[in-house]
Design a protein around this motif. Structure first.
Motif, PDB file in Angstrom:
ATOM      1  N   LEU B  75      16.450  66.267 -20.417  1.00  0.00           N
ATOM      2  CA  LEU B  75      16.913  65.577 -21.308  1.00  0.00           C
ATOM      3  C   LEU B  75      15.871  65.907 -22.831  1.00  0.00           C
ATOM      4  O   LEU B  75      15.224  65.980 -23.108  1.00  0.00           O
ATOM      5  CB  LEU B  75      15.117  64.183 -20.738  1.00  0.00           C
ATOM      6  N   LYS B  94      20.251  56.632 -21.556  1.00  0.00           N
ATOM      7  CA  LYS B  94      19.583  58.025 -20.927  1.00  0.00           C
ATOM      8  C   LYS B  94      17.276  57.706 -20.597  1.00  0.00           C
ATOM      9  O   LYS B  94      17.041  58.570 -20.735  1.00  0.00           O
ATOM     10  CB  LYS B  94      19.205  59.093 -21.873  1.00  0.00           C
ATOM     11  N   GLU B  97      16.700  57.249 -17.043  1.00  0.00           N
ATOM     12  CA  GLU B  97      17.000  58.576 -16.116  1.00  0.00           C
ATOM     13  C   GLU B  97      15.283  59.155 -16.672  1.00  0.00           C
ATOM     14  O   GLU B  97      14.758  59.388 -16.364  1.00  0.00           O
ATOM     15  CB  GLU B  97      17.587  59.395 -16.972  1.00  0.00           C
TER      16      GLU B  97
END
Lengths: 228, 301
Positions: B75, B94, B97
């Protein structure tokens, strides 16, 4: 004329000065600047002073007033003139909830609107509202007069004792045991006097309806004795 | 009691001053609640990026090398630390996540809120200290809300501080107390909502999030809140582009609003509004009971 600027003077100094006025004093016209929503402005007055507040105030302005004349050149927060004993309080703008609550005497004039619970548990105060009032106004009102030139919100006069209510506009709903009553000559005369005291012109007493207690709730009814 | 404030700007030239204006409004309300304070600020979104505001009681260790740890998890994030809080910027899409990775990598971290625009800062302590700790005065934005708490319904902790955020770019501040929050929480959990606290206000926030997820706009969600929430409340709510206010039908929790060409402002008391520019000529009013007020930057255009 004493001028007290709350931007530089603590509120307590203002109220202490108002409480320390000796009988017979001449210089008793106070002006208060920059209240900016302060709480408890000019509470506990017990002398015939005049106080002009130049701006809006917060909670409990002119509470317990006994003989003073307080004018707010702005709007007032909750509980203005709460438990007034005598004298006059004038709000040039609007008043928040429970204006004039528990008042025992004197005159409260609100030139704008009052929010909910105006005159709750009133016990002798006269309240004249040029605009409209919110819900639950005059709840458990015991004596005194509430005059409304505009409309009243829900549950007007719920559980009313002997306070007299006069409304010129519509009433959204009446509270328990509050009913519309006949407007007789004595009431028109009384109302004319209240309107004059409050500086209301061009409005006739005949334009109002009168509301009061049906007296079914607060009187003991012998037929209900079995319930106890 | 509790003190709540909100400011929704119409005039873009005021945007750089949003943090300073809102900070002063909140500090003025300090004597309505000394337990904790918080502010949510909606800033300009960065295209393709989302923000997650997080907090940790062990900020030094939890935030150290956090970017690297997230990078190892695949990430790409930038972390900017402000005292006990940090704003983590990640690619849009994202967020979930990243939250999952944070829970795994740094279990001590708590998420305050997330979205394209919102940053949320809240801690125990007085508004002046909370505002200084996070340098809120220097923040610009389009709208924001703030809260200073006198705790009644749950513990005095960072997580129990307002604003509560339960959905992307959504947050709520509350003055009052709800009486059906336990029941409503159970129903919302069944619908898939998650809760961080036992606090009643978090339930109100989650309720609005759930209603908006069903397709309602903020105004419609606030209207249904009047039917479904029982208790005392004055709510001020922010969404990505909107700002709403509603009071329960009894309306004992105080509220004052002001509107000019430049802004819409909310305060628990007029004192909170007294320093705003042009307040002398603003339309100032008390919001009616059981009446929904809302403004939206996108709808106003």
């Amino acid at each position: 004329m004493p001028v007290i600027d709350l931007a530089v003077t603590p509120l307590r100094d203002l109220n202490s000065a108002l409480h320390a006025i000796p009988p017979g004093a001449n210089d008793i016209n106070y002006e208060v600047l920059n209240p900016r929503g302060s709480h408890a402005v000019a509470v506990g007055i017990d002398a015939p002073v005049t106080v002009d507040v130049k701006g809006s105030v917060g909670y409990y302005c002119a509470g317990m007033n006994d003989g003073g004349t307080v004018t707010v050149h702005g709007s007032a927060g909750p509980g203005v003139a709460e438990n007034m004993m005598s004298g006059t309080v004038v709000i040039e703008g609007d008043a928040s909830q429970y204006a004039g609550a528990t008042g025992r005497g004197g005159l409260l004039v609100i030139k704008g609107n009052a929010a909910s619970r105006c005159g709750i548990s009133m016990k002798g105060i006269d309240i004249v509202v040029h605009g409209s009032i919110g819900h639950m106004s005059a709840f458990m009102g015991q004596s005194g007069h509430l005059v409304v030139l505009g409309d009243a919100g829900d549950a007007l006069g719920d559980s009313l004792y002997e306070a007299r209510l006069f409304v010129r506009g519509s009433v959204k709903s009446l509270g328990a045991d509050c009913i519309e009553k006949e407007m007789r000559q004595e009431h028109l005369t009384l109302l004319a006097g209240l309107l004059e005291k409050a500086g209301v012109t061009q409005v006739k007493p005949e334009e109002f309806k009168r509301y009061g207690s049906a007296r079914r709730l607060y009187n003991f009814n012998i037929d209900n004795a079995d319930a106890y | 009691m509790c003190g709540i404030v909100g400011l929704f700007l119409k005039d873009r030239s005021l945007e750089p001053k949003l943090g300073a204006l809102l900070s002063d409004m909140l500090i003025t309300m300090t004597d309505r609640g000394p337990d904790s304070a918080g502010i949510a600020i909606y800033g300009a979104p960065t295209s393709g990026r989302a923000k997650i505001t997080v907090q940790s009681a062990a900020a030094a260790s939890d935030f150290a090398r956090l970017e690297g740890a997230l990078a190892e998890a695949g990430l790409r994030a930038s972390v900017s630390v402000k005292s006990t809080h940090a704003v983590i910027e990640v690619e849009a899409g994202k967020v979930d996540e990243t939250r999952a990775a944070l829970a795994r990598l740094r279990p001590g971290i708590r998420v305050m809120g997330s979205g394209d625009c919102v940053e949320i800062y809240k801690e125990t302590g007085l508004p002046k200290d909370v505002v200084a700790r996070f340098d809120v005065r220097s923040m610009g934005g389009t709208h924001g809300i703030g809260h200073t708490r006198m705790a009644t319904e749950s513990a005095v902790t960072t997580l129990g501080a307002h604003p509560f955020s339960t959905g992307a770019d959504q947050c709520l501040v509350h003055n009052g107390s709800l009486s059906n929050h336990n029941n409503l929480r159970r129903e919302l959990v069944r619908e898939g909502m998650t809760f961080e606290t036992q606090n009643d206000s978090e339930v109100a926030a989650a309720y609005l999030t759930a209603e908006m997820a069903k397709g309602k706009d903020l105004g419609q969600a606030l209207t249904s809140a009047l039917d479904d929430l029982d208790g005392f409340f004055t709510f001020v709510v922010g969404t990505k582009s909107g700002f709403g206010v509603v009071r329960d039908p009894i309306a004992c929790k105080p509220a004052v609003m002001a509107e000019t060409d430049r802004y819409v402002a909310f305060g628990s008391e007029y004192r909170a509004l007294a320093n705003l520019p042009g307040i002398e000529d603003a339309r100032v009013w008390e919001p009616e009971p059981a009446t929904v007020y809302f403004w939206d930057h996108e709808k106003a255009a």
